[in-house]
Motif scaffolding. Sequence first.
Motif, PDB file in Angstrom:
ATOM      1  N   ARG A 167       6.267  25.667   2.274  1.00  0.00           N
ATOM      2  CA  ARG A 167       5.556  25.510   0.996  1.00  0.00           C
ATOM      3  C   ARG A 167       4.232  26.259   0.963  1.00  0.00           C
ATOM      4  NH1 ARG A 167       7.828  20.901   2.462  1.00  0.00           N
ATOM      5  NH2 ARG A 167       9.305  19.899   1.032  1.00  0.00           N
ATOM      6  N   ALA A 168       3.938  27.004   2.032  1.00  0.00           N
ATOM      7  CA  ALA A 168       2.610  27.585   2.169  1.00  0.00           C
ATOM      8  C   ALA A 168       2.387  28.736   1.190  1.00  0.00           C
ATOM      9  CB  ALA A 168       2.403  28.075   3.597  1.00  0.00           C
ATOM     10  N   ASN A 169       1.319  28.628   0.421  1.00  0.00           N
ATOM     11  CA  ASN A 169       0.854  29.733  -0.420  1.00  0.00           C
ATOM     12  C   ASN A 169      -0.149  30.613   0.319  1.00  0.00           C
ATOM     13  OD1 ASN A 169       2.278  29.481  -2.773  1.00  0.00           O
ATOM     14  ND2 ASN A 169       0.705  28.332  -3.866  1.00  0.00           N
ATOM     15  N   ALA A 170      -0.696  30.088   1.423  1.00  0.00           N
ATOM     16  CA  ALA A 170      -1.693  30.832   2.191  1.00  0.00           C
ATOM     17  C   ALA A 170      -1.860  30.155   3.539  1.00  0.00           C
ATOM     18  CB  ALA A 170      -3.033  30.873   1.457  1.00  0.00           C
ATOM     19  N   LEU A 171      -2.403  30.946   4.486  1.00  0.00           N
ATOM     20  CA  LEU A 171      -2.695  30.449   5.821  1.00  0.00           C
ATOM     21  C   LEU A 171      -4.127  30.834   6.167  1.00  0.00           C
ATOM     22  CD1 LEU A 171      -1.775  29.280   8.586  1.00  0.00           C
ATOM     23  CD2 LEU A 171      -1.040  31.598   9.183  1.00  0.00           C
ATOM     24  N   VAL A 172      -4.937  29.837   6.523  1.00  0.00           N
ATOM     25  CA  VAL A 172      -6.318  30.068   6.932  1.00  0.00           C
ATOM     26  C   VAL A 172      -6.450  29.572   8.367  1.00  0.00           C
ATOM     27  CG1 VAL A 172      -8.735  29.527   6.494  1.00  0.00           C
ATOM     28  CG2 VAL A 172      -7.159  29.864   4.574  1.00  0.00           C
ATOM     29  N   VAL A 173      -6.896  30.473   9.245  1.00  0.00           N
ATOM     30  CA  VAL A 173      -6.887  30.164  10.670  1.00  0.00           C
ATOM     31  C   VAL A 173      -8.304  30.244  11.230  1.00  0.00           C
ATOM     32  CG1 VAL A 173      -5.763  30.602  12.872  1.00  0.00           C
ATOM     33  CG2 VAL A 173      -4.624  31.270  10.741  1.00  0.00           C
ATOM     34  N   PHE A 174      -8.765  29.132  11.771  1.00  0.00           N
ATOM     35  CA  PHE A 174     -10.055  29.068  12.451  1.00  0.00           C
ATOM     36  C   PHE A 174      -9.826  29.283  13.955  1.00  0.00           C
ATOM     37  CE2 PHE A 174     -10.966  27.170   8.429  1.00  0.00           C
ATOM     38  CZ  PHE A 174     -12.331  27.351   8.219  1.00  0.00           C
ATOM     39  N   PRO A 175     -10.881  29.523  14.711  1.00  0.00           N
ATOM     40  CA  PRO A 175     -10.718  29.752  16.144  1.00  0.00           C
ATOM     41  C   PRO A 175      -9.910  28.641  16.821  1.00  0.00           C
ATOM     42  CG  PRO A 175     -12.923  30.372  15.505  1.00  0.00           C
ATOM     43  CD  PRO A 175     -12.299  29.744  14.290  1.00  0.00           C
ATOM     44  N   GLY A 176      -9.053  29.062  17.723  1.00  0.00           N
ATOM     45  CA  GLY A 176      -8.206  28.101  18.417  1.00  0.00           C
ATOM     46  C   GLY A 176      -7.617  28.700  19.670  1.00  0.00           C
ATOM     47  N   GLY A 177      -6.786  27.913  20.331  1.00  0.00           N
ATOM     48  CA  GLY A 177      -6.184  28.324  21.598  1.00  0.00           C
ATOM     49  C   GLY A 177      -4.711  28.641  21.461  1.00  0.00           C
ATOM     50  N   LEU A 178      -3.922  28.262  22.471  1.00  0.00           N
ATOM     51  CA  LEU A 178      -2.521  28.653  22.526  1.00  0.00           C
ATOM     52  C   LEU A 178      -1.711  28.105  21.350  1.00  0.00           C
ATOM     53  CD1 LEU A 178      -1.797  28.229  26.356  1.00  0.00           C
ATOM     54  CD2 LEU A 178      -2.450  30.294  25.110  1.00  0.00           C
ATOM     55  N   GLY A 179      -1.962  26.855  20.984  1.00  0.00           N
ATOM     56  CA  GLY A 179      -1.217  26.283  19.861  1.00  0.00           C
ATOM     57  C   GLY A 179      -1.510  27.006  18.564  1.00  0.00           C
ATOM     58  N   THR A 180      -2.779  27.349  18.353  1.00  0.00           N
ATOM     59  CA  THR A 180      -3.173  28.089  17.157  1.00  0.00           C
ATOM     60  C   THR A 180      -2.528  29.472  17.145  1.00  0.00           C
ATOM     61  OG1 THR A 180      -5.269  26.894  17.091  1.00  0.00           O
ATOM     62  CG2 THR A 180      -5.137  28.936  15.824  1.00  0.00           C
ATOM     63  N   PHE A 181      -2.538  30.141  18.308  1.00  0.00           N
ATOM     64  CA  PHE A 181      -1.900  31.452  18.400  1.00  0.00           C
ATOM     65  C   PHE A 181      -0.406  31.356  18.116  1.00  0.00           C
ATOM     66  CE2 PHE A 181      -5.809  32.881  20.032  1.00  0.00           C
ATOM     67  CZ  PHE A 181      -5.786  34.253  20.173  1.00  0.00           C
ATOM     68  N   ASP A 182       0.213  30.325  18.641  1.00  0.00           N
ATOM     69  CA  ASP A 182       1.649  30.140  18.425  1.00  0.00           C
ATOM     70  C   ASP A 182       1.971  30.062  16.934  1.00  0.00           C
ATOM     71  OD1 ASP A 182       4.428  29.416  19.117  1.00  0.00           O
ATOM     72  OD2 ASP A 182       3.851  27.427  18.405  1.00  0.00           O
TER      73      ASP A 182
END
Length: 264
Positions: A167-182
């Motif tokens: 359902r995502a219209n957009a993705l906003v990514v803040f600093p993170g580790g392996l899970g965020t990269f995945d």
Amino acid sequence: MPRDPDPPNAAQMASPSYRLPMLDQDFLLGPSMRGVRFLVEFAKADEILRQWRIRSTIVVFGSARVREDGPGRQPSWYAEARRFGRIASERGGAFLDGEGLRDNVIATGGGPGIMEAANRGAADAGAASIGFNILLPFEQEPNAYSTPELTFRFHYFAMRKMHLAMRANALVVFPGGLGTFDELFEVLTLRQTGKAPAVPVVLVDEAFWRSVFNVDALLEAGMIAPLDRELLRFAEDAESAWRSLVAQGLAEVTVPATDPPKDI
């Protein structure tokens, strides 16, 4: 004479095969029912989200280890994620519109850190937000700010990812580790291969992302095409992240509607 306490069919009635399949946990949790469990994990969340008239989401990723009072830049990242959750909820259509639909509802992985901050920002605005939690060996508890009725827990990462993306219209990514990269690379791969719509992806804190993810090096080595570099945009704070999404075509609602009392 006293009645025999064990009727002749006691063994049959006590047999696991005699249990109703829908009440037989050993059977339902067995390997042959893995496909059914996938279906159930999909269907439960999907049905509730439909009941809440949620048509689209903005997904926010980032480290679960970020703290509001943490070291270094953590407080800034937390504050901007919280601010973004509020901005997106107020300007994106997370409140019921005239057609009874909600758009661009904040959706996170449901846990602490950046996820908590984004859900908290939506709560600051009085808007609904979603928490897609995952069952882990070390127990992850949901943060206190996702809407309780929209707080889910999954066993399968794959089904959780599907609900985060579909359902995502957009993705906003803040600093993170392996899970965020995945999660980030999953979405980028879906976009690169045309398996997902061309939703905007914005990375917050360009200096951090360029220090851990060298897109130009991939391009120079021939690992990606020049157009693939355009899959990413950068922002420094919540407001610029929102402006970037709007510039890439995300619809903006200037005056949020007011949700009536929930009757669903």
